[in-house]
Design a protein around this motif. Sequence first.
Motif, PDB file in Angstrom:
ATOM      1  N   GLY A 209       0.784  -1.220   0.000  1.00  0.00           N
ATOM      2  CA  GLY A 209       0.000   0.000   0.000  1.00  0.00           C
ATOM      3  C   GLY A 209       0.814   1.267   0.000  1.00  0.00           C
ATOM      4  N   ALA A 210       1.977   1.284  -0.660  1.00  0.00           N
ATOM      5  CA  ALA A 210       2.805   2.493  -0.764  1.00  0.00           C
ATOM      6  C   ALA A 210       3.464   2.504  -2.140  1.00  0.00           C
ATOM      7  CB  ALA A 210       3.865   2.543   0.331  1.00  0.00           C
ATOM      8  N   ARG A 211       3.511   3.674  -2.752  1.00  0.00           N
ATOM      9  CA  ARG A 211       4.172   3.833  -4.042  1.00  0.00           C
ATOM     10  C   ARG A 211       4.586   5.290  -4.219  1.00  0.00           C
ATOM     11  NH1 ARG A 211      -0.548   3.675  -8.709  1.00  0.00           N
ATOM     12  NH2 ARG A 211      -2.080   4.995  -7.657  1.00  0.00           N
ATOM     13  N   TRP A 212       5.404   5.527  -5.243  1.00  0.00           N
ATOM     14  CA  TRP A 212       5.906   6.873  -5.490  1.00  0.00           C
ATOM     15  C   TRP A 212       6.213   7.045  -6.968  1.00  0.00           C
ATOM     16  CZ3 TRP A 212      10.868   8.408  -7.213  1.00  0.00           C
ATOM     17  CH2 TRP A 212      11.753   7.351  -7.425  1.00  0.00           C
ATOM     18  N   VAL A 213       6.192   8.281  -7.403  1.00  0.00           N
ATOM     19  CA  VAL A 213       6.584   8.649  -8.765  1.00  0.00           C
ATOM     20  C   VAL A 213       7.432   9.911  -8.676  1.00  0.00           C
ATOM     21  CG1 VAL A 213       4.645   7.583  -9.970  1.00  0.00           C
ATOM     22  CG2 VAL A 213       4.404   9.884  -9.061  1.00  0.00           C
ATOM     23  N   PRO A 214       8.452  10.060  -9.523  1.00  0.00           N
ATOM     24  CA  PRO A 214       9.301  11.257  -9.466  1.00  0.00           C
ATOM     25  C   PRO A 214       8.627  12.462 -10.119  1.00  0.00           C
ATOM     26  CG  PRO A 214      10.065   9.777 -11.176  1.00  0.00           C
ATOM     27  CD  PRO A 214       8.939   9.065 -10.489  1.00  0.00           C
ATOM     28  N   THR A 215       8.875  13.633  -9.577  1.00  0.00           N
ATOM     29  CA  THR A 215       8.456  14.914 -10.151  1.00  0.00           C
ATOM     30  C   THR A 215       9.630  15.887 -10.036  1.00  0.00           C
ATOM     31  OG1 THR A 215       7.542  15.692  -8.046  1.00  0.00           O
ATOM     32  CG2 THR A 215       6.040  14.530  -9.526  1.00  0.00           C
ATOM     33  N   TYR A 216       9.595  16.958 -10.844  1.00  0.00           N
ATOM     34  CA  TYR A 216      10.725  17.879 -10.899  1.00  0.00           C
ATOM     35  C   TYR A 216      10.212  19.318 -11.001  1.00  0.00           C
ATOM     36  CZ  TYR A 216      13.018  13.530 -12.309  1.00  0.00           C
ATOM     37  OH  TYR A 216      13.469  12.243 -12.366  1.00  0.00           O
ATOM     38  N   ARG A 217      11.128  20.245 -10.700  1.00  0.00           N
ATOM     39  CA  ARG A 217      10.913  21.672 -10.935  1.00  0.00           C
ATOM     40  C   ARG A 217      12.203  22.242 -11.508  1.00  0.00           C
ATOM     41  NH1 ARG A 217       9.804  23.456  -6.139  1.00  0.00           N
ATOM     42  NH2 ARG A 217      11.779  24.480  -5.690  1.00  0.00           N
ATOM     43  N   LEU A 218      12.140  22.752 -12.748  1.00  0.00           N
ATOM     44  CA  LEU A 218      13.309  23.248 -13.474  1.00  0.00           C
ATOM     45  C   LEU A 218      13.266  24.769 -13.512  1.00  0.00           C
ATOM     46  CD1 LEU A 218      15.817  22.790 -15.232  1.00  0.00           C
ATOM     47  CD2 LEU A 218      14.293  22.603 -17.207  1.00  0.00           C
ATOM     48  N   GLY A 523      12.081  33.277 -13.542  1.00  0.00           N
ATOM     49  CA  GLY A 523      11.216  33.448 -12.380  1.00  0.00           C
ATOM     50  C   GLY A 523       9.739  33.329 -12.658  1.00  0.00           C
ATOM     51  N   ASP A 524       9.320  33.169 -13.916  1.00  0.00           N
ATOM     52  CA  ASP A 524       7.909  33.054 -14.274  1.00  0.00           C
ATOM     53  C   ASP A 524       7.607  31.609 -14.650  1.00  0.00           C
ATOM     54  OD1 ASP A 524       7.597  35.774 -13.910  1.00  0.00           O
ATOM     55  OD2 ASP A 524       8.083  36.226 -16.008  1.00  0.00           O
ATOM     56  N   PHE A 525       6.508  31.096 -14.102  1.00  0.00           N
ATOM     57  CA  PHE A 525       6.111  29.723 -14.418  1.00  0.00           C
ATOM     58  C   PHE A 525       5.637  29.652 -15.863  1.00  0.00           C
ATOM     59  CE2 PHE A 525       2.646  26.601 -14.773  1.00  0.00           C
ATOM     60  CZ  PHE A 525       3.365  25.439 -14.519  1.00  0.00           C
ATOM     61  N   LEU A 542      13.349  18.586 -23.967  1.00  0.00           N
ATOM     62  CA  LEU A 542      12.125  18.865 -23.224  1.00  0.00           C
ATOM     63  C   LEU A 542      11.302  19.878 -24.005  1.00  0.00           C
ATOM     64  CD1 LEU A 542      10.510  18.477 -20.565  1.00  0.00           C
ATOM     65  CD2 LEU A 542      11.760  20.436 -19.652  1.00  0.00           C
ATOM     66  N   GLY A 543      10.110  19.491 -24.431  1.00  0.00           N
ATOM     67  CA  GLY A 543       9.248  20.370 -25.203  1.00  0.00           C
ATOM     68  C   GLY A 543       8.512  21.367 -24.331  1.00  0.00           C
ATOM     69  N   LEU A 544       8.437  22.616 -24.824  1.00  0.00           N
ATOM     70  CA  LEU A 544       7.778  23.697 -24.077  1.00  0.00           C
ATOM     71  C   LEU A 544       6.542  24.221 -24.777  1.00  0.00           C
ATOM     72  CD1 LEU A 544      10.895  25.760 -22.939  1.00  0.00           C
ATOM     73  CD2 LEU A 544       9.718  23.926 -21.730  1.00  0.00           C
ATOM     74  N   GLY A 545       6.207  23.707 -25.955  1.00  0.00           N
ATOM     75  CA  GLY A 545       5.020  24.170 -26.657  1.00  0.00           C
ATOM     76  C   GLY A 545       5.361  25.080 -27.824  1.00  0.00           C
ATOM     77  N   VAL A 546       4.318  25.656 -28.416  1.00  0.00           N
ATOM     78  CA  VAL A 546       4.466  26.485 -29.612  1.00  0.00           C
ATOM     79  C   VAL A 546       5.134  27.805 -29.250  1.00  0.00           C
ATOM     80  CG1 VAL A 546       3.235  27.635 -31.477  1.00  0.00           C
ATOM     81  CG2 VAL A 546       2.463  25.400 -30.661  1.00  0.00           C
ATOM     82  N   ALA A 547       6.130  28.213 -30.063  1.00  0.00           N
ATOM     83  CA  ALA A 547       6.807  29.500 -29.904  1.00  0.00           C
ATOM     84  C   ALA A 547       6.203  30.471 -30.916  1.00  0.00           C
ATOM     85  CB  ALA A 547       8.311  29.351 -30.113  1.00  0.00           C
TER      86      ALA A 547
END
Length: 662
Positions: A209-218, A523-525, A542-547
């Motif tokens: 009954g325990a699990r985890w997944v990695p997450t990040y903040r760049l 500094g802006d999300f 790492l894709g960021l979307g349409v420019a």
Amino acid sequence: MESVLDEVVVYATGALCRRRAYGAVPADGRLRLTGLPLTLDPSSVRATVRGAGWRVTEARVEYAAELRSPDRTPELRRACDLARQEYDAARARARRAEERIAELTALRAVPPPRRREEPHRRTPADAWLELADFVAARLTGLQADAARLTEQCKLAEHTLQLAQDRLDSAPDTEHTAPTATTATVLLTLTADGPAAGPVDLELEYGVPGARWVPTYRLSHRQGDPGGQLVLRASVAQATGEDWTGVRLALSTADLQRRTDLPRLQSVRIGRRQATPAPSGWREAPPGLDELFRGFDQAFLQQIRLSAKSSDVRFGSRAAAAPGEEKTVQRKSVSPLRSRAATARDELPQAPGSAPVGYGGGAPGYGGPPAPAPPAASMAAMASFAPAPSGPPPEPAPPHPGAGWLDYAALTLQGPHSPGRGQLTPAPTQHRAGHELTGPLPPHAVPPRRSAGSFDQRFDTAAPVDLPSDGGWHTVTIGEIPLSVTPEYVCVPSVEETVYGTLLLTNSTDRALLAGPVEVTVDGDFLRTAALPTLAPGATGRLGLGVAEGVRVARRTELHESTAGLRNNTLVLDHRVHLELANRLAKAVTVEVRERVPVTAEPDVRIQERPGWSAPDEPSEDCPPGTRLRRVELPAHGRAELDGGYEIRIPAAQTLHGGDRRN
């Protein structure tokens, strides 16, 4: 002895908990560690003595009922009530301040009513100005108080929400029973020397009954070649106990992975031969039934006494004549003796008629042995059933299964159990834990899927608190430096759109698993993207979307002609013209991806125009036939690219599949 949860290692599924206990050892050397969750796996319990003086000789898991602590729930409810009262008072103060502001704003100078004979009066301008100054000064103070009271109201509302969440997530708020079932580990310790002092124990056990997944903040700043990646993890656990102030570690390994070696079977040619019995099986030792002879005699005596008391209380001949008493008694006892003898004959007596685990062995017939009569069935034993006749059937050849050869899971059956005196697999204990099967966070990937063939462990920098509610909670592990290069990629033949990307290079010796990453630029999300798995030294995009600031346009032309001495070669000249425009105030690098046909026919030739290069290794994003070109665009600059290819096909052949006019 009280124990404290000290460390938890969460694996891909399940967790391994370590508890610490310190105290004096009783004279008999037996300790009880209480308060353990019901979800623990009894086969995973390990006890270790830290230091010298004692050693653990036995560890056994028991289940017992304990009184619930009545202090936690009333305390949480009281804190929630106080927070709600404070919030209501703050709202009342803020509302009163708004009412006073409204009253002061509505303040006006009203002249007295004029009578008929009175002349018109002059308006006192000084009084009007003084009133306006008074209202302005008062409004300044009241509005400052209103802002302060509004902030206090927000803080009180936040405190109320926290108190309500603690009350809702408390594990014992929904239980009304005064007791709760908990697991207890009974340890037997032996002193190594004559003067053994207090013991420092470490208890280890596994829970599901325990699990985890990695997450990040760049975090990235434009113009800076480096970036800071904060490694975090989303952890969910419903193990039955809260993890408070524990050292947490996260592992990509599988806690329930297989450890036994594969067994190679012989391949035989010829007549069919009987499979030999495993070496762990043993015949029942002679005289096994003699161990229970005293128990059988006491059991039969109890049956006689119970039957006699039933005849005296409820028998229809209780008031018979004295001369008939012996006859009645003889008729009522004789069938009991016959039935008791039958029950004794049904017990496993013959030395070779029942399997038994002897000296660490395991029983192994295809079916379980004949059950012995339990004490709860004395009334059924008193029924007048005829005794079985004829010789007993021949025992079946032994065929022990896998469960009968698991020696650690075998238990010795008592006199009331089926197969008494034998080792049989223990019944499966009901465990309160359950596997978490809820949805994963967006862009999350299970660690076993993203880790591949390697396993790695990540330790948190500080102790964490994780409630046992089954929800996802985020914990911070540490920071990882990365090499970040912003680039733009476009595939004009598929879509005339330029996409922004970040080229990440993992220059550390730690692998980065796939998972969601929150990207922050200057500094802006910016957005939440999916980070690919990066091994040590690997590079990923790492894709960021349409420019929207970079545009691309594509035009194609096709010229069809013939060549050769007899015009026996068809030439299809595909020409591609690209125009790139940078509307940003900074220089950018754009990677343009095009494609050329791939053929396996020896007569078909393809000639490419220069200036384009193939990728180093084909991948899912760059299949065979992909051609790349990198262009540096200055701020507010433009660029034009030419490309294409020629296809030379013999005139006798035709081109199948695809659009020639593309």
